[in-house]
Design an enzyme around this catalytic site. Structure first.
Site, PDB file in Angstrom:
ATOM      1  N   HIS A 197      -7.393  12.719  -2.972  1.00  0.00           N
ATOM      2  CA  HIS A 197      -8.418  11.657  -3.538  1.00  0.00           C
ATOM      3  C   HIS A 197      -7.256  10.996  -4.540  1.00  0.00           C
ATOM      4  CE1 HIS A 197     -10.392   7.714  -5.011  1.00  0.00           C
ATOM      5  NE2 HIS A 197      -9.957   9.026  -5.471  1.00  0.00           N
TER       6      HIS A 197
ATOM      7  N   THR B 126      -3.158   6.306   3.095  1.00  0.00           N
ATOM      8  CA  THR B 126      -4.525   6.569   3.703  1.00  0.00           C
ATOM      9  C   THR B 126      -4.780   7.526   5.032  1.00  0.00           C
ATOM     10  OG1 THR B 126      -5.226   5.313   2.622  1.00  0.00           O
ATOM     11  CG2 THR B 126      -7.088   5.995   4.147  1.00  0.00           C
TER      12      THR B 126
ATOM     13  N   ASN C 112      -7.900  14.299   4.828  1.00  0.00           N
ATOM     14  CA  ASN C 112      -6.763  13.644   4.421  1.00  0.00           C
ATOM     15  C   ASN C 112      -6.347  14.097   2.979  1.00  0.00           C
ATOM     16  OD1 ASN C 112      -8.464  11.731   2.572  1.00  0.00           O
ATOM     17  ND2 ASN C 112      -7.342  10.140   3.297  1.00  0.00           N
TER      18      ASN C 112
ATOM     19  N   GLU D 154     -13.351   6.924 -12.809  1.00  0.00           N
ATOM     20  CA  GLU D 154     -13.699   8.055 -12.281  1.00  0.00           C
ATOM     21  C   GLU D 154     -13.544   9.334 -12.910  1.00  0.00           C
ATOM     22  OE1 GLU D 154     -10.832   7.676  -8.895  1.00  0.00           O
ATOM     23  OE2 GLU D 154     -11.893   5.760  -8.431  1.00  0.00           O
TER      24      GLU D 154
ATOM     25  N   PHE E  94     -17.605   4.134   7.849  1.00  0.00           N
ATOM     26  CA  PHE E  94     -17.435   5.834   8.222  1.00  0.00           C
ATOM     27  C   PHE E  94     -18.040   5.947   6.751  1.00  0.00           C
ATOM     28  CE2 PHE E  94     -13.458   2.754   6.241  1.00  0.00           C
ATOM     29  CZ  PHE E  94     -13.508   3.637   5.125  1.00  0.00           C
TER      30      PHE E  94
ATOM     31  N   TYR F  51     -17.436   6.200  -3.830  1.00  0.00           N
ATOM     32  CA  TYR F  51     -16.262   5.590  -3.386  1.00  0.00           C
ATOM     33  C   TYR F  51     -18.056   4.251  -3.257  1.00  0.00           C
ATOM     34  CZ  TYR F  51     -13.843   9.028  -1.611  1.00  0.00           C
ATOM     35  OH  TYR F  51     -12.425  10.010  -1.173  1.00  0.00           O
TER      36      TYR F  51
ATOM     37  N   LYS G 247      -9.569  17.269  -1.680  1.00  0.00           N
ATOM     38  CA  LYS G 247     -11.217  17.419  -1.321  1.00  0.00           C
ATOM     39  C   LYS G 247     -11.135  18.832   0.308  1.00  0.00           C
ATOM     40  CE  LYS G 247     -10.147  12.414  -0.254  1.00  0.00           C
ATOM     41  NZ  LYS G 247     -10.261  11.502   0.564  1.00  0.00           N
TER      42      LYS G 247
ATOM     43  N   ARG H 239      -0.344  13.896   1.954  1.00  0.00           N
ATOM     44  CA  ARG H 239      -0.365  14.031   2.909  1.00  0.00           C
ATOM     45  C   ARG H 239       0.570  13.977   3.449  1.00  0.00           C
ATOM     46  NH1 ARG H 239      -4.371   8.629   0.636  1.00  0.00           N
ATOM     47  NH2 ARG H 239      -5.824  10.208  -0.172  1.00  0.00           N
TER      48      ARG H 239
ATOM     49  N   ARG I 231      -0.351   8.057  -6.734  1.00  0.00           N
ATOM     50  CA  ARG I 231      -1.040   7.922  -5.088  1.00  0.00           C
ATOM     51  C   ARG I 231       0.530   7.854  -4.418  1.00  0.00           C
ATOM     52  NH1 ARG I 231      -5.684   4.889  -3.461  1.00  0.00           N
ATOM     53  NH2 ARG I 231      -4.207   3.677  -2.064  1.00  0.00           N
TER      54      ARG I 231
END
Ligand code: UDP
Ligand code: MG
Length: 160
Positions: free
Chosen positions: A126, A102, A123, A137, A68, A60, A20, A113, A96
């Site tokens: 993704h 998260t 964070n 995706e 948010f 998203y 990100k 993270r 993951r």
């Protein structure tokens, strides 16, 4: 000769991993890519990309009713991201785990993270949450021809 594993690409599991804008700004690109490389997954696509708003909203879309959501779209479009397609059996769940929870304060040390971030809204990375979403995706973020077909020379040393 290196044995060639002939697998139709639709049968191969892929995860869409994205660094990100905060990860890019903070100089964490190499560090984050390195974790997936060292684990032994295969990098099939990679680009630095300024994400337009409509693409962020589509990516998203399941979160569009969350309070948010507008801030999330601002965050993801606030600077360039690094888009990646990683391949390998079990890559979605494993990525993951490598990424961590998260909320970075709840993410285990040793995860991306857990080691590199402090807030859910910053964070750094993704990762797709299912093989179906991995496929969806990657098709959303990459154009035809942007993925490379190749085999790593490490393959026989990673997979028996
Ligand atoms: N997010 C946020 N606030 C929240 C929950 C999520 O800003 O309370 C952001 C955060 O950047 C997160 C993204 O929305 O990574 C997607 O949320 P999701 O629940 O899918 O988490 P992830 O799959 O990224 O761990
Ligand atoms: Mg998610």
């Amino acid at each position: 000769a290196v044995p060639q594993r002939i697998v139709a690409s639709s049968e191969v599991e892929r995860s869409y991993i994205m660094i990100k804008p905060d990860g890019v700004q903070r100089g964490l690109v190499g560090e984050i890519i390195s974790r997936f490389e060292k684990k032994g997954f295969l990098l099939k696509g990679l680009k630095l990309f300024q994400c337009p708003k409509d693409l962020a909203q589509e990516h998203y879309k399941d979160l569009k009713d969350k309070p948010f959501f507008p801030k999330l779209i601002d965050y993801i479009t606030s600077g360039p991201v690094v888009c990646m397609a990683w391949e390998g059996a079990g890559v979605v769940a494993s990525a993951r785990k490598l990424i961590g929870a998260t909320n970075p304060l709840q993410a285990e040390p040793g995860t991306i993270r857990g080691d590199l971030a402090v807030q859910t809204g910053r964070n750094v990375v993704h990762g797709s949450d299912s093989p179906d979403n991995g496929k969806r995706e990657i098709e959303l973020w990459f154009k035809e021809g942007e993925l490379c077909q190749w085999e790593s020379v490490q393959a026989p040393w990673l997979i028996e």
